[in-house]
Motif scaffolding. Structure first.
Motif, PDB file in Angstrom:
ATOM      1  N   SER A 252      19.907 -20.120 -10.468  1.00 28.51           N
ATOM      2  CA  SER A 252      18.757 -20.616 -11.094  1.00 28.51           C
ATOM      3  C   SER A 252      17.747 -20.857 -10.313  1.00 28.51           C
ATOM      4  CB  SER A 252      19.195 -21.796 -12.036  1.00 28.51           C
ATOM      5  OG  SER A 252      20.171 -21.465 -13.032  1.00 28.51           O
ATOM      6  N   ALA A 253      16.520 -20.273 -10.508  1.00 22.97           N
ATOM      7  CA  ALA A 253      15.192 -20.686  -9.759  1.00 22.97           C
ATOM      8  C   ALA A 253      14.127 -20.910 -10.510  1.00 22.97           C
ATOM      9  CB  ALA A 253      15.095 -19.703  -8.758  1.00 22.97           C
ATOM     10  N   GLY A 254      13.841 -22.079 -10.972  1.00 21.96           N
ATOM     11  CA  GLY A 254      12.757 -22.334 -11.812  1.00 21.96           C
ATOM     12  C   GLY A 254      13.072 -21.736 -13.273  1.00 21.96           C
ATOM     13  N   PRO A 255      12.178 -20.948 -13.810  1.00 27.43           N
ATOM     14  CA  PRO A 255      12.298 -20.105 -15.096  1.00 27.43           C
ATOM     15  C   PRO A 255      13.378 -18.857 -14.742  1.00 27.43           C
ATOM     16  CG  PRO A 255      10.160 -19.574 -14.274  1.00 27.43           C
ATOM     17  CD  PRO A 255      10.742 -20.824 -13.516  1.00 27.43           C
TER      18      PRO A 255
ATOM     19  N   LEU B 275      11.377 -13.955 -11.359  1.00 27.68           N
ATOM     20  CA  LEU B 275      10.581 -15.074 -10.386  1.00 27.68           C
ATOM     21  C   LEU B 275       9.313 -14.855 -10.601  1.00 27.68           C
ATOM     22  CD1 LEU B 275      13.178 -14.072  -7.393  1.00 27.68           C
ATOM     23  CD2 LEU B 275      12.893 -16.321  -8.454  1.00 27.68           C
ATOM     24  N   THR B 276       8.445 -16.042  -9.960  1.00 23.74           N
ATOM     25  CA  THR B 276       6.992 -16.151 -10.188  1.00 23.74           C
ATOM     26  C   THR B 276       6.463 -15.416  -8.841  1.00 23.74           C
ATOM     27  OG1 THR B 276       7.286 -18.284 -11.104  1.00 23.74           O
ATOM     28  CG2 THR B 276       5.204 -17.688 -10.254  1.00 23.74           C
TER      29      THR B 276
ATOM     30  N   GLY C 263       5.443 -17.088  -5.171  1.00 17.96           N
ATOM     31  CA  GLY C 263       5.700 -18.317  -5.387  1.00 17.96           C
ATOM     32  C   GLY C 263       6.694 -18.520  -4.413  1.00 17.96           C
TER      33      GLY C 263
ATOM     34  N   THR D  89      10.276 -20.922  -4.705  1.00 18.77           N
ATOM     35  CA  THR D  89      11.022 -21.616  -5.703  1.00 18.77           C
ATOM     36  C   THR D  89      12.158 -21.957  -5.224  1.00 18.77           C
ATOM     37  OG1 THR D  89       9.769 -20.205  -7.328  1.00 18.77           O
ATOM     38  CG2 THR D  89      11.702 -21.485  -8.185  1.00 18.77           C
TER      39      THR D  89
ATOM     40  N   TYR E 297      16.100 -23.017  -5.487  1.00 19.79           N
ATOM     41  CA  TYR E 297      17.209 -22.431  -6.227  1.00 19.79           C
ATOM     42  C   TYR E 297      18.420 -23.255  -6.325  1.00 19.79           C
ATOM     43  CZ  TYR E 297      19.153 -19.705  -2.440  1.00 19.79           C
ATOM     44  OH  TYR E 297      19.965 -19.214  -1.152  1.00 19.79           O
ATOM     45  N   GLU E 298      19.150 -23.104  -7.296  1.00 16.24           N
ATOM     46  CA  GLU E 298      20.315 -23.834  -7.483  1.00 16.24           C
ATOM     47  C   GLU E 298      21.597 -22.696  -7.673  1.00 16.24           C
ATOM     48  OE1 GLU E 298      22.337 -27.440 -10.098  1.00 16.24           O
ATOM     49  OE2 GLU E 298      20.870 -26.290 -10.825  1.00 16.24           O
TER      50      GLU E 298
ATOM     51  N   VAL F  91      14.754 -21.851  -0.629  1.00 16.05           N
ATOM     52  CA  VAL F  91      13.965 -21.439  -1.760  1.00 16.05           C
ATOM     53  C   VAL F  91      13.927 -19.877  -1.457  1.00 16.05           C
ATOM     54  CG1 VAL F  91      12.283 -23.303  -1.534  1.00 16.05           C
ATOM     55  CG2 VAL F  91      11.803 -21.196   0.098  1.00 16.05           C
TER      56      VAL F  91
END
Length: 567
Positions: free
Chosen positions: A34-37, A60-61, A64, A66, A68-69, A89
């Motif tokens: 998961s990386a933001g949305p 992904l944006t 960006g 971002t 991540y998890e 990131v």
């Protein structure tokens, strides 16, 4: 028992708003990133008792960075809350990325870190680069390109050697296996575990996209140096397992991540692996055996890496290509698919060469060719290798045998020892460099020293500058007695003498001549190639005794007027 991360996460390709993340886990699991949305999910596959997954992250944006998890069966396993390092990131380029600079970091030949190596080596350049990147003082690169010898199957660390000795005592059915070299897939996993769990490297791999290609030490020194070498090694009782395990593990740990998100699902090996997800061991064993080349692959030539019919088509293509903005990167297999028939020696089989030539032509500003072996060596060494290749093909047995002994003793097996391919590469570069390219760079390793050389074409002007950029080693060391030999190879006198020797074998002068712009540098190093508009420059940095990086060479590769035009 819940699954845990064994190795990873390793961020591999970032393409537009998608990215791929590779992991090895301790047990079967559903892996979610998961990386933001943005997010992606994949089930692990099992091979040789190990569990792996490659996850495609979507949404992904653009532009960006971002954090991540990584979650295994819903439980967060990355980032480690105890880690002192910055968050990992995923960075994406803005829009199509064509107006932004491209930063490509490269190097090769990395033994494991200082405490694990059998020799006292200078500090690890990739560790040093990772530490500097953590401070935020360094602009993060778009890509890390590792050009071979990521692991050393034939020169393992003392810790791996101890493991091998224990393992050999417990495997009476393999009494002839080399005591101090890896042979089985399980033994290969120890190499990757030791190397990739180095804390600085683990953070770097989790944060910077990376692609890789093998060289000889992933399998064995001088891998596929000649047809006679192949015939001899296939007589070793341990070789079939060694080559099958080495290539299967390379596919899992290195090559799978070289593929773009769309290519992963289409890869024929990945399709079979996923179909046999409960246990893909036999799939990978059969694949490693086939692509390594059984003795029956081509009559008289053991292990040619081609289809049994001998039609010149590789069983599997390890070479690949990718685009970063206006930069085309083509990474070549210099080892596995070589054609070693003395009458048709070539770095790549015909079909793969045709693919490469097609990739090298196109709508881009800069062409980067990743080749584990340098195209342009010190001229004296080049002429010696060309002379040796001609003598090794002699119809006089004593002459051929002498040349073969010299080839193996001195590692005379680079592009210069494949004159057809050397000349074909020069012809291709002349064409591409005259068709609008801003620069052409060959990135290489292998030779345990770093240098920059510029090529000039004898028979025609070529607008684009063509350079050899060699960066090696990241963490290793050249024997002291070889250093003066390599320096002499650049001197006019010794080079002229070697050229005279080549003329005695009726070898025509190379289509290109080249001169050294920087180097040779013999310490551990990492290099950065930067493309900005139609300009190009390279920076080579070596390690200090304290483990930091210092500038060794900085060279403008493209014309200054091209740089000024982009401001």
């Amino acid at each position: 028992m819940s699954a845990e991360l064994v190795i990873g996460p390793v961020l591999r390709r970032v393409v537009g708003t998608r990215a791929t993340v590779w992991v090895e886990t301790s047990a079967p699991a559903t892996v979610r990133v998961s990386a933001g949305p943005a997010a992606g999910e994949a089930q692990t596959f099992r091979a040789y008792g190990h569990h792996y997954a490659i996850v495609v992250v979507e949404g992904l944006t653009p532009g960006g960075a971002t954090p991540y998890e990584v979650l295994l069966d819903g439980a967060s396993v990355w980032p480690d809350p105890r880690s002192p390092y910055p968050p990992s990131v995923i960075r994406t380029r803005e829009g199509d990325g064509t107006d932004q600079p491209v930063r490509l970091v490269f190097g090769s030949c990395r033994e494991t870190t200082q405490h694990a190596t059998p020799r006292r080596l200078p500090p690890d350049a990739l560790d040093a680069y990772s530490r500097r990147l953590m401070t935020g003082a360094e602009t993060a690169p778009d890509l890390l390109l590792l050009l071979g010898d990521q692991v050393y199957a034939d020169i393992p660390s003392p810790a791996v050697k101890r493991f091998l000795r224990r393992r050999r005592r417990g495997h009476a059915a393999r009494p002839q296996a080399p005591e101090d070299q890896v042979v089985s897939y399980e033994e290969y996993t120890r190499l990757y575990l030791e190397s990739w769990r180095d804390p600085e490297i683990r953070w770097l791999f989790a944060t910077v996209p990376s692609v890789m290609i093998f060289d000889d030490h992933e399998i064995i020194d001088d891998w596929n140096s000649s047809a006679s070498w192949r015939r001899e090694v296939h007589q070793q009782p341990w070789w079939p397992e060694r080559i099958a395990s080495g290539l299967a593990s390379y596919w899992v740990y290195q090559h799978l991540g070289n593929l773009a998100p769309d290519q992963i699902a289409a890869d024929p090996v990945y399709q079979k692996v996923i179909a046999a997800a409960d246990d893909a061991t036999e799939v990978l064993r059969e694949f490693g055996t086939a692509v390594g080349g059984p003795p029956s692959a081509v009559p008289g030539i053991a292990g040619d890496g081609r289809h049994p019919e001998g039609d010149g088509t590789p069983v599997y293509q390890w070479s690949y290509a990718l685009d970063l903005g206006r930069t085309r990167v083509v990474v070549l297999d210099n080892r596995c698919s070589r054609v070693l028939d003395p009458d048709h020696r070539a770095m790549l089989p015909p079909d793969e060469w045709a693919w490469f030539a097609e990739q090298a032509r196109g709508d881009f500003d800069h062409l980067v060719v990743g080749s584990s072996l340098p195209w342009l060596l010190p001229p004296g060494i080049h002429h010696l290798e060309a002379w040796n290749e001609r003598l090794a093909g002699s119809d006089r047995p004593r002459v051929a045998a002498f040349a073969e002994r010299q080839r193996r003793a001195l590692d005379l097996e680079h592009w210069a020892a494949f004159q057809r391919s050397f000349d074909a590469l020069a012809t291709l570069f002349a064409e591409v460099g005259s068709a609008g390219a801003a620069s052409i760079s060959v990135l290489s390793g292998d030779v345990h020293h770093s240098y920059v050389a510029r090529a000039a074409f004898r028979d025609r002007p070529v607008a684009a500058p063509v350079h050899q950029l060699t960066c090696s080693p990241v963490h290793n060391q050249l024997q002291s007695l070889m250093r003066p030999v390599l320096r002499l190879g650049w001197w006019r006198g010794p080079a002229a003498a070697a050229r005279a020797l080549a003329r005695t074998a009726r070898i025509a002068a190379p289509r290109v001549r080249w001169k050294k712009l920087a180097g040779p540098y013999f310490g551990n190093a990492v290099s950065t190639l930067v493309h900005e508009g139609r300009s190009a420059r390279v920076l080579i940095e070596g390690t200090t005794t304290g483990g930091d990086l210092r500038e060794v060479a900085a060279v403008d590769l493209a014309p200054r007027k091209a740089r000024a035009a982009t401001r």
